[in-house]
Design a protein around this motif. Structure first.
Motif, PDB file in Angstrom:
ATOM      1  N   THR A 118      14.758  36.467  98.954  1.00 16.85           N
ATOM      2  CA  THR A 118      15.836  35.606  99.430  1.00 16.85           C
ATOM      3  C   THR A 118      15.589  35.170 100.868  1.00 16.85           C
ATOM      4  N   GLU A 119      15.149  36.095 101.704  1.00 13.91           N
ATOM      5  CA  GLU A 119      14.840  35.747 103.093  1.00 13.91           C
ATOM      6  C   GLU A 119      13.690  34.740 103.152  1.00 13.91           C
ATOM      7  N   ARG A 120      12.722  34.899 102.271  1.00 19.26           N
ATOM      8  CA  ARG A 120      11.597  33.961 102.245  1.00 19.26           C
ATOM      9  C   ARG A 120      12.097  32.548 101.909  1.00 19.26           C
ATOM     10  N   VAL A 121      12.955  32.449 100.900  1.00 16.44           N
ATOM     11  CA  VAL A 121      13.498  31.136 100.527  1.00 16.44           C
ATOM     12  C   VAL A 121      14.266  30.522 101.693  1.00 16.44           C
ATOM     13  N   ASP A 122      15.088  31.332 102.384  1.00 14.90           N
ATOM     14  CA  ASP A 122      15.862  30.817 103.520  1.00 14.90           C
ATOM     15  C   ASP A 122      14.937  30.303 104.620  1.00 14.90           C
ATOM     16  N   LEU A 123      13.900  31.072 104.956  1.00 17.29           N
ATOM     17  CA  LEU A 123      12.974  30.669 106.017  1.00 17.29           C
ATOM     18  C   LEU A 123      12.262  29.364 105.675  1.00 17.29           C
ATOM     19  N   LEU A 124      11.754  29.280 104.462  1.00 21.43           N
ATOM     20  CA  LEU A 124      11.018  28.088 104.074  1.00 21.43           C
ATOM     21  C   LEU A 124      11.920  26.858 104.008  1.00 21.43           C
ATOM     22  N   GLN A 125      13.138  27.023 103.522  1.00 16.70           N
ATOM     23  CA  GLN A 125      14.054  25.882 103.477  1.00 16.70           C
ATOM     24  C   GLN A 125      14.392  25.392 104.880  1.00 16.70           C
ATOM     25  N   MET A 126      14.646  26.316 105.809  1.00 10.22           N
ATOM     26  CA  MET A 126      14.957  25.905 107.176  1.00 10.22           C
ATOM     27  C   MET A 126      13.764  25.216 107.816  1.00 10.22           C
ATOM     28  N   ALA A 127      12.561  25.728 107.577  1.00 10.42           N
ATOM     29  CA  ALA A 127      11.366  25.127 108.159  1.00 10.42           C
ATOM     30  C   ALA A 127      11.131  23.726 107.616  1.00 10.42           C
ATOM     31  N   LEU A 128      11.333  23.549 106.316  1.00 13.74           N
ATOM     32  CA  LEU A 128      11.118  22.236 105.725  1.00 13.74           C
ATOM     33  C   LEU A 128      12.156  21.231 106.203  1.00 13.74           C
ATOM     34  N   ASP A 131      18.201  29.092  91.492  1.00  9.08           N
ATOM     35  CA  ASP A 131      18.600  27.731  91.858  1.00  9.08           C
ATOM     36  C   ASP A 131      17.721  27.139  92.957  1.00  9.08           C
ATOM     37  N   GLU A 132      17.463  27.907  94.002  1.00 12.12           N
ATOM     38  CA  GLU A 132      16.813  27.377  95.200  1.00 12.12           C
ATOM     39  C   GLU A 132      15.335  27.732  95.303  1.00 12.12           C
ATOM     40  N   GLY A 133      14.904  28.753  94.578  1.00  7.22           N
ATOM     41  CA  GLY A 133      13.533  29.225  94.736  1.00  7.22           C
ATOM     42  C   GLY A 133      12.436  28.242  94.358  1.00  7.22           C
ATOM     43  N   PRO A 134      12.529  27.563  93.195  1.00  5.35           N
ATOM     44  CA  PRO A 134      11.419  26.704  92.781  1.00  5.35           C
ATOM     45  C   PRO A 134      11.036  25.632  93.787  1.00  5.35           C
ATOM     46  N   SER A 135      11.981  25.119  94.557  1.00  8.30           N
ATOM     47  CA  SER A 135      11.672  24.054  95.510  1.00  8.30           C
ATOM     48  C   SER A 135      10.792  24.527  96.653  1.00  8.30           C
ATOM     49  N   VAL A 136      10.759  25.848  96.901  1.00  7.86           N
ATOM     50  CA  VAL A 136       9.927  26.394  97.985  1.00  7.86           C
ATOM     51  C   VAL A 136       8.917  27.411  97.453  1.00  7.86           C
ATOM     52  N   GLY A 137       8.611  27.325  96.161  1.00 13.81           N
ATOM     53  CA  GLY A 137       7.518  28.133  95.619  1.00 13.81           C
ATOM     54  C   GLY A 137       7.877  29.539  95.223  1.00 13.81           C
ATOM     55  N   VAL A 138       9.146  29.830  94.952  1.00 15.30           N
ATOM     56  CA  VAL A 138       9.560  31.145  94.463  1.00 15.30           C
ATOM     57  C   VAL A 138      10.115  30.957  93.055  1.00 15.30           C
ATOM     58  N   HIS A 139       9.476  31.580  92.080  1.00 20.02           N
ATOM     59  CA  HIS A 139       9.809  31.352  90.677  1.00 20.02           C
ATOM     60  C   HIS A 139      10.295  32.642  90.024  1.00 20.02           C
ATOM     61  N   LEU A 140      11.045  32.469  88.956  1.00 12.77           N
ATOM     62  CA  LEU A 140      11.691  33.589  88.283  1.00 12.77           C
ATOM     63  C   LEU A 140      11.241  33.650  86.833  1.00 12.77           C
ATOM     64  N   LEU A 141      10.927  34.859  86.366  1.00 13.90           N
ATOM     65  CA  LEU A 141      10.608  35.107  84.962  1.00 13.90           C
ATOM     66  C   LEU A 141      11.473  36.271  84.493  1.00 13.90           C
ATOM     67  N   MET A 142      12.483  35.946  83.682  1.00 16.08           N
ATOM     68  CA  MET A 142      13.442  36.946  83.234  1.00 16.08           C
ATOM     69  C   MET A 142      13.087  37.440  81.832  1.00 16.08           C
ATOM     70  N   VAL A 143      13.212  38.734  81.607  1.00 18.97           N
ATOM     71  CA  VAL A 143      13.141  39.313  80.268  1.00 18.97           C
ATOM     72  C   VAL A 143      14.485  39.972  80.033  1.00 18.97           C
ATOM     73  N   ALA A 144      15.331  39.359  79.190  1.00 21.05           N
ATOM     74  CA  ALA A 144      16.709  39.828  79.084  1.00 21.05           C
ATOM     75  C   ALA A 144      17.333  39.380  77.782  1.00 21.05           C
ATOM     76  N   ASP A 145      18.343  40.151  77.373  1.00 22.98           N
ATOM     77  CA  ASP A 145      19.220  39.786  76.256  1.00 22.98           C
ATOM     78  C   ASP A 145      20.547  39.359  76.863  1.00 22.98           C
ATOM     79  N   ARG A 146      20.957  38.151  76.568  1.00 23.05           N
ATOM     80  CA  ARG A 146      22.175  37.628  77.180  1.00 23.05           C
ATOM     81  C   ARG A 146      23.386  38.488  76.860  1.00 23.05           C
TER      82      ARG A 146
END
Length: 657
Positions: free
Chosen positions: A524-534, A575-590
């Motif tokens: 989360t901190e990485r996403v915040d830093l990259l968004q502010m820098a961009l 929501d915000e990660g993909p735009s700054v290179g942070v991606h999610l891969l979930m393995v879950a049962d809804r």
């Protein structure tokens, strides 16, 4: 090349000077409306119709007829015009007539360039009680123009159509337009500017007994194997039908006009006999447009997907039309009391079923031909795919080397349709990922999942996620893709072993609530830093030592180990990660996270749902298909996954390839 469109499909227009040809089984009036960016018509002066046939860039016929030719010059239309809608209406509505499009042959429209070359065509099937229809839409797109097959019918006729486009007092306007149509239109309205040779080539309506008024009956184009394979190619070797007897009209000094099926062209009497049907072209791997072989293969696979979607849609449309016509004819037979005696009803029903069977059989022949061509193309394309596009059993993986450049796409499985389940199209997803991935460990609605117990299904889901992770790692250059794993209860240790033991992870899998919180806080901190820098344009001001590689968070056993704060951070990363290179891969049962209620609905919607077993859940908004998804499966006993991961780890740590 001619593109046979289905409803909703679009196609680029290489020319701005166009001729739109209309063939119908009944006299219709043709018109056009000039629309703004919102699809609204500002006023009556923006409508071309028989009473006012000319607008800047648009000319329409002055009479109702079974055949029309409209001319359009898109460069000449006003700059405020963003869409040109081509409309057709049955003129009988003005006198209280009961004719509807569902009782006549399906209208056929084609768009041709200024040299007469046909660009795209569309048969408007699926109409029933409508008496007016928006056939095509020409619209601006990224500095160019495209055509979209609309087929939007209106039971309320021209009044409802004009009202839907934002015009005031549409009933009065519709009445005035219909009044301008001559009561007895000529069977064929040939524009005065065309040559005599063009007059002879005009087509005319078919009779109600013609068994093939719908698009799929005429063979759709075979899959293209030349440059730009996503664009359909025309069917070859179509022979001209025999003109209908008892119907002819004077075409001027050029002599009589042959009335042929609106989907086919009657050749002049002096023309040579048609050439025999040529054999389909031999497929060639990489025979598509692109700057590199990977790009050409990607475009070719995408073209195969479009071809399969189109030919299946055409077959289904033909079958639906055959069924609806059979039902209508049987209803008409039962309602005719005069034919109840003497076996006339039985004969009519037999004839109706014979016509139905003939339509379906011809549509199936076309489908089988196109599927055979696609299967032949798949046989030559599949072995030529690079590692990122290839199945795990492809020998290319045994010669795998870590790439030097950024990847274009990655294969996440296969897609197929029920018309031929053994014809698999690679599911290629462009990189970098625009949305996260979710491997569903629940039962969903899959028949295959229903045969497995809960433990086995969860194991397969994590195995599938590990395979996806390995592909992503293998697609990127060394050190350009970092993987984090969250496994709060340690339940996935066996499946995660290839990632852990080969050393490709940034750190051991996070355990417990504290481990989950630490990883989520870091990302989360990485996403915040990259968004502010961009946003500030200060990418050089990032903290020293910040890992600039793309990040993937693999989450197993969600929501175990997640508190409310962790769930909020997970949603933020999705929501915000993909735009700054942070991606999610979930393995879950809804269902496991059902306690959160609708709070997590945006999370599930933001992820691309994949399954560990075959499932027909991937919706295609282009033509409305539900594609069956096949997950990537490693060959039994194969060590290719560990072999690839070992080479990725060696390159990451500078130990060679």
């Amino acid at each position: 090349m001619t593109a046979e469109l289905v409803r909703g499909q679009n196609h680029p227009l290489p020319d701005t000077r166009l001729e739109i040809r209309v063939s119908a089984g009944h006299p219709v009036l043709a018109g056009a409306t000039l629309c703004d960016e919102q699809g609204r018509v500002p006023g009556v002066e923006w409508i071309a119709h028989p009473g006012s046939p000319s607008l800047p860039g648009v000319d329409v016929p002055r009479q109702a007829a079974a055949d029309h030719r409209l001319t359009v010059d898109l460069e000449a239309v006003p700059g405020a015009v963003h869409r040109v809608s081509v409309l057709l209406a049955l003129p009988g509505a003005r006198t209280g007539g009961t004719t509807r499009f569902g009782t006549v042959a399906a209208p056929f429209v084609a768009v041709a360039g200024h040299d007469g070359t046909e660009i795209a065509s569309y048969t408007i099937t699926g109409l029933d009680s409508e008496s007016a229809v928006v056939a095509l839409e020409l619209y601006r797109r990224q500095g160019g123009w495209k055509v979209r097959a609309m087929g939007q019918g209106y039971e309320g006729g021209l009044t409802a159509l004009l009202g839907d486009q934002g015009l005031e007092r549409p009933s009065d306007l519709a009445a005035s337009i219909l009044e301008t149509v001559a009561p007895e239109p000529a069977p064929v309205a040939a524009p005065q500017h065309v040559s005599e040779a063009e007059r002879v080539r005009h087509t005319a309506p078919v009779t109600a007994s013609d068994p093939a008024p719908t698009a799929p009956v005429t063979p759709p184009p075979t899959p293209a194997t030349g440059p730009g394979t996503g664009t359909p190619t025309p069917a070859m070797g179509t022979t001209a039908p025999t003109p209908a007897t008892g119907t002819s009209a004077s075409g001027g000094p050029g002599g009589p006009v042959d009335y042929a099926h609106p989907r086919r062209r009657a050749t002049p009497a002096s023309a040579p006999a048609p050439e025999p049907r040529e054999a389909p072209p031999t497929p060639v791997a990489g025979d598509a447009s692109g700057w590199s072989m990977d790009e050409r293969l990607y475009n070719q696979v995408w073209g195969m997907f479009e071809d399969l979607a189109r030919t299946a849609a055409a077959y289904r449309s033909a079958c639906d039309f055959a069924e609806s016509r059979l039902d209508r004819e049987l209803d008409e037979t039962l309602s005719d009391y005069r034919a109840r005696g003497g076996g006339a009803n039985d004969a009519a029903r037999t004839a109706a079923r014979a016509r139905h069977d003939e339509l379906v059989e011809r549509a199936r022949e076309v489908l089988d031909r196109d599927l055979a061509q696609l299967a032949a193309e798949s046989e030559v394309v599949e072995p030529a795919l690079p590692a990122a596009f290839a199945r795990w059993d492809n020998p290319v993986w045994h010669a795998y080397r870590v790439p030097d450049g950024d990847p274009m796409a990655v294969r996440l499985g296969d897609l197929h349709l029920p018309e031929r389940t053994d014809l698999r199209i690679p599911m290629l997803v462009r990189l970098p990922l625009e949305r996260g991935l979710w491997v569903d460990s629940g039962r969903g609605r899959s028949e295959a999942a229903g045969l497995l117990d809960e433990v086995e299904l969860r194991r397969l889901a994590l195995d599938s996620a590990v395979a996806h992770t390995a592909r992503l790692l293998a697609a990127y250059p060394a050190g350009q893709f970092t993987v984090h794993v969250v496994d709060p209860a340690g339940a996935g240790a066996a499946a995660l072993a290839p990632l852990v033991e080969t050393g490709v992870l940034a750190a051991p899998p996070a355990r417990g609530a504290a481990g989950v919180s630490a990883v989520l806080e870091q990302l989360t901190e990485r996403v915040d830093l990259l968004q502010m820098a961009l946003r500030a344009g200060a990418s050089d001001a990032l903290p020293p030592g910040l890992d600039t590689a793309r990040q993937l968070l693999l989450v197993h056993d969600f929501p175990h180990g997640f508190d409310d704060r962790a769930v909020t951070r997970l949603r933020y990363l999705a929501d915000e990660g993909p735009s700054v290179g942070v991606h999610l891969l979930m393995v879950a049962d809804r269902e496991d996270a059902s306690a959160y209620g609708p709070l997590l609905d945006p999370l599930w919607r933001s992820l691309l749902r994949l399954t560990p077993v075959p499932d027909d859940h991937l919706a295609d908004p282009w033509v409305g298909h539900a594609w069956s998804y096949e997950p990537p499966i490693l060959p039994p006993g194969s060590g290719v996954l560990r072999q690839v991961l070992a080479r990725v780890a060696a390159a990451r740590h500078g130990k060679g390839l």
